[in-house]
Scaffold this active site. Sequence first.
Site, PDB file in Angstrom:
ATOM      1  N   ASP A  25     -20.170 -50.788 -74.937  1.00 21.56           N
ATOM      2  CA  ASP A  25     -19.639 -51.185 -76.259  1.00 21.56           C
ATOM      3  C   ASP A  25     -20.669 -51.762 -77.237  1.00 21.56           C
ATOM      4  OD1 ASP A  25     -17.393 -50.515 -74.835  1.00 21.56           O
ATOM      5  OD2 ASP A  25     -16.451 -52.481 -74.903  1.00 21.56           O
ATOM      6  N   GLU A  73     -15.274 -49.298 -76.936  1.00 18.20           N
ATOM      7  CA  GLU A  73     -13.888 -49.785 -76.933  1.00 18.20           C
ATOM      8  C   GLU A  73     -13.258 -49.370 -78.247  1.00 18.20           C
ATOM      9  OE1 GLU A  73     -13.259 -54.010 -76.322  1.00 18.20           O
ATOM     10  OE2 GLU A  73     -11.137 -53.844 -76.833  1.00 18.20           O
ATOM     11  N   LYS A 130     -12.849 -45.979 -74.435  1.00 20.18           N
ATOM     12  CA  LYS A 130     -11.946 -46.682 -73.506  1.00 20.18           C
ATOM     13  C   LYS A 130     -11.015 -47.605 -74.298  1.00 20.18           C
ATOM     14  CE  LYS A 130     -15.251 -50.431 -72.494  1.00 20.18           C
ATOM     15  NZ  LYS A 130     -14.550 -51.555 -73.098  1.00 20.18           N
ATOM     16  N   LYS A 133     -10.567 -53.338 -71.779  1.00 18.90           N
ATOM     17  CA  LYS A 133     -11.817 -54.098 -71.644  1.00 18.90           C
ATOM     18  C   LYS A 133     -12.650 -53.484 -70.521  1.00 18.90           C
ATOM     19  CE  LYS A 133     -10.406 -56.848 -74.860  1.00 18.90           C
ATOM     20  NZ  LYS A 133     -10.829 -56.504 -76.241  1.00 18.90           N
ATOM     21  N   VAL A 158     -22.146 -55.487 -74.435  1.00 19.22           N
ATOM     22  CA  VAL A 158     -21.429 -56.671 -74.931  1.00 19.22           C
ATOM     23  C   VAL A 158     -19.931 -56.483 -74.745  1.00 19.22           C
ATOM     24  CG1 VAL A 158     -23.221 -57.183 -76.628  1.00 19.22           C
ATOM     25  CG2 VAL A 158     -21.303 -55.715 -77.314  1.00 19.22           C
ATOM     26  N   THR A 159     -19.213 -57.620 -74.705  1.00 18.15           N
ATOM     27  CA  THR A 159     -19.753 -58.951 -74.528  1.00 18.15           C
ATOM     28  C   THR A 159     -19.781 -59.263 -73.030  1.00 18.15           C
ATOM     29  OG1 THR A 159     -17.562 -60.009 -74.732  1.00 18.15           O
ATOM     30  CG2 THR A 159     -18.856 -59.762 -76.746  1.00 18.15           C
ATOM     31  N   CYS A 163     -15.932 -57.308 -71.770  1.00 14.85           N
ATOM     32  CA  CYS A 163     -15.953 -55.921 -71.281  1.00 14.85           C
ATOM     33  C   CYS A 163     -17.013 -55.672 -70.218  1.00 14.85           C
ATOM     34  CB  CYS A 163     -16.115 -54.969 -72.455  1.00 14.85           C
ATOM     35  SG  CYS A 163     -14.632 -54.923 -73.486  1.00 14.85           S
ATOM     36  N   GLN A 203     -22.629 -66.638 -54.128  1.00 18.22           N
ATOM     37  CA  GLN A 203     -21.976 -66.249 -52.873  1.00 18.22           C
ATOM     38  C   GLN A 203     -22.537 -64.918 -52.338  1.00 18.22           C
ATOM     39  OE1 GLN A 203     -17.559 -67.285 -52.892  1.00 18.22           O
ATOM     40  NE2 GLN A 203     -17.965 -66.986 -55.078  1.00 18.22           N
TER      41      GLN A 203
HETATM   42  C1  C5J Z   1     -15.901 -56.285 -75.515  1.00 16.34           C
HETATM   43  C2  C5J Z   1     -14.250 -57.672 -76.580  1.00 16.34           C
HETATM   44  N1  C5J Z   1     -16.524 -55.128 -75.640  1.00 16.34           N
HETATM   45  N2  C5J Z   1     -14.979 -58.781 -76.480  1.00 16.34           N
HETATM   46  N3  C5J Z   1     -14.739 -56.463 -76.206  1.00 16.34           N
HETATM   47  O1  C5J Z   1     -16.381 -57.173 -74.840  1.00 16.34           O
HETATM   48  O2  C5J Z   1     -13.132 -57.722 -77.037  1.00 16.34           O
END
Ligand code: C5J
Length: 222
Positions: A25, A73, A130, A133, A158-159, A163, A203
């Site tokens: 994204d 996205e 897509k 997320k 990002v972010t 996502c 972990q």
């Molecule tokens: C993504 C969002 N790409 N933050 N979307 O992280 O809504």
Amino acid sequence: MSRIDDAQPFAYEFTPSRTAVVVIDMQRDFLEPGGFGETLGNDVSLLAPAIEGTARLLNAARHAGLLIIHTRECHKPDLSDCPPAKRTRGAPTLRIGDPGPMGRILIAGEPGSDIIPALAAHPGEIVIDKPGKGAFHATGLDALLRSRRITHLLFAGVTTEVCVQTTMREANDRGYECLLVEDATDSYFPAFKQAVLQMVRAQSAIVGWTASSTQIAAALSE
Ligand code: C5J
């Protein structure tokens, strides 16, 4: 076999022909003023540092012949793939589908949904739209990766905590060996990025590994 000895929390080994880069994204809607990210009240300039690391990662991956996948996205123009809960939640200045300065917010085919020019897909690279997320939700990503016998995924984009992290967890549950590229991802909340890096590698790599784009480039050039 390539190896990043000082990946965290321990060395990461991968076979380049079975490894894909997944860039999540890196769209104008998230990185530029007037898009989805800004409608939610975010300072979009906070995502800019990830551009350089992602470019370095892509450059190294292209030279090494890795499979490269970009995601976006976005939703269909009729919003049939956008759950009302996603569109109506909160009080953004513009909602998904509303007209904005870069076209309709988060809609496929609008200028805002494009990948930023600095990281545009090269011919032959895969671009997946897509609605969620996570990049595995309602897409053919898993089938595509399996048809190409991909076992390892290097994540950028990002972010970090939305996502990127969602997709990385989806991938981890599907059995992929995942690495998050530290300088190729950013969040509107810098503390969230740091938290994700720690959560991923805690972990004994419960979600996966982290390393820098420079470390990956070095491993690919050996
Ligand atoms: C993504 C969002 N790409 N933050 N979307 O992280 O809504």
